[in-house]
Design a protein around this motif. Structure first.
Motif, PDB file in Angstrom:
ATOM      1  N   TRP A  87      18.202  -0.237 -12.240  1.00  0.00           N
ATOM      2  CA  TRP A  87      18.232   0.906 -11.344  1.00  0.00           C
ATOM      3  C   TRP A  87      19.378   0.783 -10.336  1.00  0.00           C
ATOM      4  CZ3 TRP A  87      15.502   5.275 -11.951  1.00  0.00           C
ATOM      5  CH2 TRP A  87      14.397   5.233 -12.809  1.00  0.00           C
ATOM      6  N   ALA A  88      19.640  -0.425  -9.869  1.00  0.00           N
ATOM      7  CA  ALA A  88      20.751  -0.632  -8.937  1.00  0.00           C
ATOM      8  C   ALA A  88      22.092  -0.356  -9.615  1.00  0.00           C
ATOM      9  CB  ALA A  88      20.717  -2.057  -8.394  1.00  0.00           C
ATOM     10  N   LEU A 132       9.016  12.854  -6.793  1.00  0.00           N
ATOM     11  CA  LEU A 132       8.837  11.566  -7.462  1.00  0.00           C
ATOM     12  C   LEU A 132       8.051  10.548  -6.644  1.00  0.00           C
ATOM     13  CD1 LEU A 132      12.401  11.091  -9.031  1.00  0.00           C
ATOM     14  CD2 LEU A 132      10.333  12.001 -10.119  1.00  0.00           C
ATOM     15  N   PHE A 133       8.144  10.619  -5.321  1.00  0.00           N
ATOM     16  CA  PHE A 133       7.524   9.583  -4.495  1.00  0.00           C
ATOM     17  C   PHE A 133       6.510  10.134  -3.506  1.00  0.00           C
ATOM     18  CE2 PHE A 133      11.888   8.184  -5.546  1.00  0.00           C
ATOM     19  CZ  PHE A 133      11.559   7.108  -6.364  1.00  0.00           C
ATOM     20  N   LYS A 134       6.186  11.426  -3.632  1.00  0.00           N
ATOM     21  CA  LYS A 134       5.158  12.065  -2.798  1.00  0.00           C
ATOM     22  C   LYS A 134       5.442  11.929  -1.306  1.00  0.00           C
ATOM     23  CE  LYS A 134       3.004  13.002  -6.602  1.00  0.00           C
ATOM     24  NZ  LYS A 134       3.115  14.368  -7.167  1.00  0.00           N
ATOM     25  N   GLU A 135       6.737  11.908  -0.939  1.00  0.00           N
ATOM     26  CA  GLU A 135       7.061  11.887   0.479  1.00  0.00           C
ATOM     27  C   GLU A 135       6.574  13.181   1.125  1.00  0.00           C
ATOM     28  OE1 GLU A 135      11.102  10.993   1.393  1.00  0.00           O
ATOM     29  OE2 GLU A 135      11.097   9.093   0.306  1.00  0.00           O
ATOM     30  N   LEU A 136       6.122  13.078   2.352  1.00  0.00           N
ATOM     31  CA  LEU A 136       5.552  14.166   3.144  1.00  0.00           C
ATOM     32  C   LEU A 136       4.155  14.570   2.682  1.00  0.00           C
ATOM     33  CD1 LEU A 136       8.619  16.546   3.752  1.00  0.00           C
ATOM     34  CD2 LEU A 136       7.639  14.857   5.309  1.00  0.00           C
ATOM     35  N   ALA A 137       3.633  13.938   1.629  1.00  0.00           N
ATOM     36  CA  ALA A 137       2.254  14.211   1.233  1.00  0.00           C
ATOM     37  C   ALA A 137       1.316  13.716   2.334  1.00  0.00           C
ATOM     38  CB  ALA A 137       1.922  13.518  -0.095  1.00  0.00           C
ATOM     39  N   TYR A 197      17.377   4.132  -4.909  1.00  0.00           N
ATOM     40  CA  TYR A 197      17.195   3.551  -3.576  1.00  0.00           C
ATOM     41  C   TYR A 197      15.707   3.431  -3.255  1.00  0.00           C
ATOM     42  CZ  TYR A 197      22.052   4.287  -1.845  1.00  0.00           C
ATOM     43  OH  TYR A 197      23.390   4.244  -1.623  1.00  0.00           O
ATOM     44  N   ARG A 198      15.041   4.580  -3.313  1.00  0.00           N
ATOM     45  CA  ARG A 198      13.641   4.622  -2.889  1.00  0.00           C
ATOM     46  C   ARG A 198      12.759   3.792  -3.815  1.00  0.00           C
ATOM     47  NH1 ARG A 198      10.818   4.325   1.420  1.00  0.00           N
ATOM     48  NH2 ARG A 198       8.922   5.583   1.491  1.00  0.00           N
ATOM     49  N   LYS A 199      13.065   3.826  -5.095  1.00  0.00           N
ATOM     50  CA  LYS A 199      12.281   3.047  -6.052  1.00  0.00           C
ATOM     51  C   LYS A 199      12.377   1.551  -5.733  1.00  0.00           C
ATOM     52  CE  LYS A 199      11.520   2.527 -11.032  1.00  0.00           C
ATOM     53  NZ  LYS A 199      10.151   3.063 -11.001  1.00  0.00           N
ATOM     54  N   ALA A 200      13.553   1.111  -5.335  1.00  0.00           N
ATOM     55  CA  ALA A 200      13.733  -0.297  -4.989  1.00  0.00           C
ATOM     56  C   ALA A 200      12.952  -0.672  -3.742  1.00  0.00           C
ATOM     57  CB  ALA A 200      15.213  -0.601  -4.790  1.00  0.00           C
ATOM     58  N   TYR A 201      12.955   0.203  -2.734  1.00  0.00           N
ATOM     59  CA  TYR A 201      12.390  -0.192  -1.458  1.00  0.00           C
ATOM     60  C   TYR A 201      10.882  -0.062  -1.401  1.00  0.00           C
ATOM     61  CZ  TYR A 201      17.294  -0.182  -0.482  1.00  0.00           C
ATOM     62  OH  TYR A 201      18.639  -0.440  -0.549  1.00  0.00           O
ATOM     63  N   ASN A 337       1.511   4.358   0.866  1.00  0.00           N
ATOM     64  CA  ASN A 337       0.938   3.127   0.316  1.00  0.00           C
ATOM     65  C   ASN A 337       0.433   3.329  -1.109  1.00  0.00           C
ATOM     66  OD1 ASN A 337       1.495   1.927   2.744  1.00  0.00           O
ATOM     67  ND2 ASN A 337      -0.602   1.980   3.513  1.00  0.00           N
ATOM     68  N   GLU A 338      -0.035   4.534  -1.413  1.00  0.00           N
ATOM     69  CA  GLU A 338      -0.444   4.833  -2.789  1.00  0.00           C
ATOM     70  C   GLU A 338       0.751   4.810  -3.734  1.00  0.00           C
ATOM     71  OE1 GLU A 338      -2.395   8.561  -2.424  1.00  0.00           O
ATOM     72  OE2 GLU A 338      -4.264   7.726  -1.603  1.00  0.00           O
ATOM     73  N   ALA A 339       1.907   5.273  -3.259  1.00  0.00           N
ATOM     74  CA  ALA A 339       3.120   5.208  -4.075  1.00  0.00           C
ATOM     75  C   ALA A 339       3.523   3.756  -4.318  1.00  0.00           C
ATOM     76  CB  ALA A 339       4.258   5.965  -3.386  1.00  0.00           C
ATOM     77  N   VAL A 340       3.369   2.923  -3.291  1.00  0.00           N
ATOM     78  CA  VAL A 340       3.647   1.495  -3.446  1.00  0.00           C
ATOM     79  C   VAL A 340       2.705   0.883  -4.473  1.00  0.00           C
ATOM     80  CG1 VAL A 340       3.630  -0.746  -2.280  1.00  0.00           C
ATOM     81  CG2 VAL A 340       4.568   1.270  -1.113  1.00  0.00           C
ATOM     82  N   LEU A 341       1.422   1.237  -4.397  1.00  0.00           N
ATOM     83  CA  LEU A 341       0.435   0.704  -5.322  1.00  0.00           C
ATOM     84  C   LEU A 341       0.776   1.072  -6.764  1.00  0.00           C
ATOM     85  CD1 LEU A 341      -2.220  -0.790  -5.804  1.00  0.00           C
ATOM     86  CD2 LEU A 341      -3.433   1.374  -5.387  1.00  0.00           C
ATOM     87  N   ARG A 342       1.240   2.295  -6.984  1.00  0.00           N
ATOM     88  CA  ARG A 342       1.619   2.715  -8.344  1.00  0.00           C
ATOM     89  C   ARG A 342       2.769   1.859  -8.879  1.00  0.00           C
ATOM     90  NH1 ARG A 342       0.728   7.923  -6.142  1.00  0.00           N
ATOM     91  NH2 ARG A 342       2.962   8.183  -5.717  1.00  0.00           N
TER      92      ARG A 342
END
Length: 429
Positions: A87-88, A132-137, A197-201, A337-342
């Motif tokens: 990804w990088a 993709l990352f449910k930001e603002l959910a 970027y976001r996937k990595a972090y 945190n749910e996105a992190v868990l996935r």
């Protein structure tokens, strides 16, 4: 394990506040980084400009992670999350294509028009972050409004600031369509680049580790583009490396860009791409400052253009203020945190350790001990810049040296504030 919010409170600075500082600092440095690309107006090939800038980026990117953490730390981090290396590399390739397109855009329509067009990447990043990352959910309607309207305001302000420098110049009208398409293409490339970027972090990778692999992808891609589209091994781009007086300035542009991008990476980590990228795109305001004060782009502007400058500046500041005050609620943190868990379940990562890394807390037994080759890398990179610097000549452009000094001081002050904030809160984690 304490929550991310509790950890932030314990350290005396919220992650949101740190992310805002990083995003605004990124804007200061990214705005300054585009100034050397004006050398394309001196007749240089866009591929040559891009290749030299990326060579400077490559040199600087290996220097900062080595200096701050050491290669042992960086490679241990990469080996823990091998799937993110691809990804990088992809993000680096997207950046390289986008950067080359921006040089074409600057050549064909000028920095003033190209800059705001490609800065629409923040809206593309906001879209990907939500999808993709449910930001603002889980965010409140007020926060959603602040982030979305703030991002839109920054793009509108960028357009106003861009057009403020247009006053009667029709010399580029012949290739305007081509330049606009190049700028829009760069916007889509960069907006999509924020996905890795976001996937990595959210997987817990340190930005310093991510950019180390990132730079290999960008240098390889620019080199491949030059070979494929600019004459192969006989490309005039390679001849530019013999003109040491000009190469230094493009290397310097890459160096400045790396500092800005590192702060942008940390902003994306602690705020998400929906908040962090629009803040870093305040670089348009600083880009205008360099263009107007150093290169005289507003010389002879009438009252209408000056009004665009004033209005665009105010709107951009208000947009940044809106995003900066949109502090994530507990429900939004839960969604994150749910996105992190996935991600953890998908790649077999430790959830608690990953959450700790997101709070800027180091974990594991990763050594930051410096090896002899770390000092060799830093020395070699410094030597390259010094060798080019002593051979540098003043570019064939009209520049105001006093304003270069003033803006240079502001760059240094922002670096001290941003660097100290990161060190105090996270030790660059």
């Amino acid at each position: 394990m304490a929550s991310v919010v509790q950890k932030a409170t314990r350290h005396g600075m919220s992650l949101h506040g740190l992310g805002v500082i990083c995003g605004l600092t990124a804007g200061v440095w990214l705005g300054a980084a585009e100034a050397p690309t004006k050398l394309v107006n001196a007749g240089l090939s866009p591929f040559a400009v891009s290749l030299c800038m990326v060579a400077g980026v490559f040199t600087a990117r290996w220097t900062f992670p080595t200096l701050l953490k050491g290669t042992s730390y960086v490679f241990a981090d990469l080996m823990e999350k091998k799937h993110l290396i691809v990804w990088a590399l992809l993000a680096g390739a997207l950046w390289a294509v986008a950067n080359t397109l921006t040089v074409f855009a600057i050549r064909d329509v000028g920095l003033a028009i190209a800059f705001p067009l490609w800065n629409a990447n923040s809206l593309i990043g906001l879209f990907w972050g939500r999808v993709l990352f449910k930001e603002l959910a889980g965010a409140s309607p007020a926060n959603i409004g602040k982030v979305v309207l703030g991002g839109v305001a920054i793009v509108i302000a960028a357009i106003m600031l861009g057009f403020s420098t247009l006053h009667g110049d029709t010399t580029m009208a012949q290739h305007a369509g081509r330049g606009i398409l190049a700028a829009i293409g760069a916007s889509f490339m960069w907006g999509t680049m924020y996905v890795p970027y976001r996937k990595a972090y959210i997987s817990g990778m340190n930005p310093l580790s991510f950019v180390t692999a990132f730079t290999v992808g960008e240098l390889g891609t620019v080199f491949a583009l030059t070979l494929a589209l600019d004459g192969g091994l006989h490309s005039p781009s390679f001849n530019l490396f013999h003109h040491h007086g000009l190469v230094f300035w493009l290397f310097l542009g890459g160096f400045v860009w790396v500092i800005g991008d590192l702060f942008q990476q940390f902003a994306a980590k602690y705020l998400g791409i929906g908040r962090g990228i629009p803040l870093s795109n305040t670089n348009q305001l600083w880009g205008l400052a360099w263009g107007a004060l150093v290169f005289g782009e507003l010389a002879g502007a009438d009252s209408r253009h000056r009004l665009l400058v004033l209005g665009g500046s105010v709107i951009m500041i208000l947009g940044a203020l809106a995003i900066g005050t949109a502090v994530a609620s507990a429900r939004e943190h839960t969604s994150q945190n749910e996105a992190v868990l996935r991600e953890c379940e998908r790649y077999g990562l430790d959830y608690n350790r990953t959450l700790a890394s997101q709070a800027g807390d180091e974990f594991g037994d990763r050594s930051e001990r410096r090896r002899w080759w770390d000092y060799a890398i830093v020395s070699a990179a410094t030597g390259v810049f010094l060798w080019l610097g002593v051979r540098a000549v003043v570019p064939p452009l009209n520049m105001n040296l006093m304003w270069i000094g003033v803006l240079g001081v502001l760059l240094f002050v922002s670096l001290v504030i941003g660097g100290w904030s990161l060190w105090r809160r996270t030790k660059f984690c």
